[in-house]
Scaffold this motif. Sequence first.
Motif, PDB file in Angstrom:
ATOM      1  N   GLN A  68       0.978  -1.287   0.054  1.00 25.43           N
ATOM      2  CA  GLN A  68      -0.173  -0.228   0.131  1.00 25.43           C
ATOM      3  C   GLN A  68       0.629   1.169  -0.001  1.00 25.43           C
ATOM      4  O   GLN A  68       0.438   2.326  -0.608  1.00 25.43           O
ATOM      5  N   ILE A  69       1.846   1.005   0.770  1.00 28.29           N
ATOM      6  CA  ILE A  69       2.901   2.534   0.887  1.00 28.29           C
ATOM      7  C   ILE A  69       3.739   2.864  -0.176  1.00 28.29           C
ATOM      8  O   ILE A  69       3.694   3.878  -0.696  1.00 28.29           O
ATOM      9  N   PHE A  70       4.404   1.807  -0.727  1.00 33.45           N
ATOM     10  CA  PHE A  70       5.351   1.796  -1.958  1.00 33.45           C
ATOM     11  C   PHE A  70       4.778   1.561  -3.321  1.00 33.45           C
ATOM     12  O   PHE A  70       4.341   0.523  -3.456  1.00 33.45           O
ATOM     13  N   PRO A  71       5.147   2.515  -4.293  1.00 33.53           N
ATOM     14  CA  PRO A  71       4.708   2.038  -5.606  1.00 33.53           C
ATOM     15  C   PRO A  71       5.726   0.755  -6.088  1.00 33.53           C
ATOM     16  O   PRO A  71       6.780   0.541  -5.511  1.00 33.53           O
ATOM     17  N   GLU A  72       5.109   0.096  -6.854  1.00 34.57           N
ATOM     18  CA  GLU A  72       5.944  -0.981  -7.564  1.00 34.57           C
ATOM     19  C   GLU A  72       7.331  -1.061  -7.929  1.00 34.57           C
ATOM     20  O   GLU A  72       8.034  -2.086  -7.304  1.00 34.57           O
ATOM     21  N   GLY A  73       7.766  -0.040  -8.222  1.00 34.51           N
ATOM     22  CA  GLY A  73       9.307   0.142  -8.515  1.00 34.51           C
ATOM     23  C   GLY A  73      10.195   0.355  -7.187  1.00 34.51           C
ATOM     24  O   GLY A  73      11.319   0.241  -7.282  1.00 34.51           O
ATOM     25  N   ILE A  74       9.428   0.605  -6.154  1.00 37.25           N
ATOM     26  CA  ILE A  74      10.168   0.908  -5.000  1.00 37.25           C
ATOM     27  C   ILE A  74      10.174  -0.223  -3.782  1.00 37.25           C
ATOM     28  O   ILE A  74      10.217  -0.093  -2.662  1.00 37.25           O
ATOM     29  N   ARG A  75       9.791  -1.402  -4.160  1.00 35.44           N
ATOM     30  CA  ARG A  75       9.528  -2.346  -3.380  1.00 35.44           C
ATOM     31  C   ARG A  75      10.651  -3.160  -2.887  1.00 35.44           C
ATOM     32  O   ARG A  75      10.666  -4.216  -2.538  1.00 35.44           O
ATOM     33  N   THR A  76      11.868  -2.625  -2.916  1.00 36.92           N
ATOM     34  CA  THR A  76      12.912  -3.333  -2.850  1.00 36.92           C
ATOM     35  C   THR A  76      13.742  -2.695  -1.386  1.00 36.92           C
ATOM     36  O   THR A  76      14.898  -3.056  -1.028  1.00 36.92           O
ATOM     37  N   VAL A  77      13.031  -1.809  -1.006  1.00 36.57           N
ATOM     38  CA  VAL A  77      13.595  -1.103   0.391  1.00 36.57           C
ATOM     39  C   VAL A  77      13.112  -1.746   1.522  1.00 36.57           C
ATOM     40  O   VAL A  77      11.986  -2.115   1.483  1.00 36.57           O
ATOM     41  N   ASN A  78      13.973  -1.360   2.733  1.00 38.41           N
ATOM     42  CA  ASN A  78      13.554  -1.834   3.695  1.00 38.41           C
ATOM     43  C   ASN A  78      12.780  -0.780   4.547  1.00 38.41           C
ATOM     44  O   ASN A  78      13.065   0.324   4.299  1.00 38.41           O
ATOM     45  N   ALA A  79      11.756  -1.297   5.362  1.00 41.38           N
ATOM     46  CA  ALA A  79      10.702  -0.170   5.885  1.00 41.38           C
ATOM     47  C   ALA A  79      10.298  -0.688   7.144  1.00 41.38           C
ATOM     48  O   ALA A  79      10.459  -1.957   7.404  1.00 41.38           O
ATOM     49  N   VAL A  80      10.216   0.404   8.007  1.00 41.59           N
ATOM     50  CA  VAL A  80       9.432   0.193   9.471  1.00 41.59           C
ATOM     51  C   VAL A  80       8.283   1.110   9.737  1.00 41.59           C
ATOM     52  O   VAL A  80       7.955   2.129   9.129  1.00 41.59           O
TER      53      VAL A  80
END
Length: 114
Positions: free
Chosen positions: A47-59
Amino acid sequence: MSFRRKFTIQRTTGGEYDDNGIWQKGETEEIEIMASVQPISLDEYNQIFPEGIRTVNAVKIYTDTRLYPEKQGTPAQNADVLLYMDRKYKIITCHAYQSGVISHYKAYAQEVDT
């Protein structure tokens, strides 16, 4: 019993152009907050990240302290940065849950290169 621990936030002012038109970086200060930092679920990640940015760590962060995401315009606001497990996480969104029962902020942050 509180699940919150002490964490450091780096907060940088927006900066400005001097009289000669040269950009002057803002000042950075470190503040201590009490927070619960948790991994995000796969549903939250999608929900938070667009498809191209789904390789980052998030908290996600639960705290009594308002945290600031980046804001364009005047005045500009640099994103707060959470120091967590020897890494830096830039605040991307922060929502107020101020019901009067257990008022708090819920923020999401993504890992950034140091």
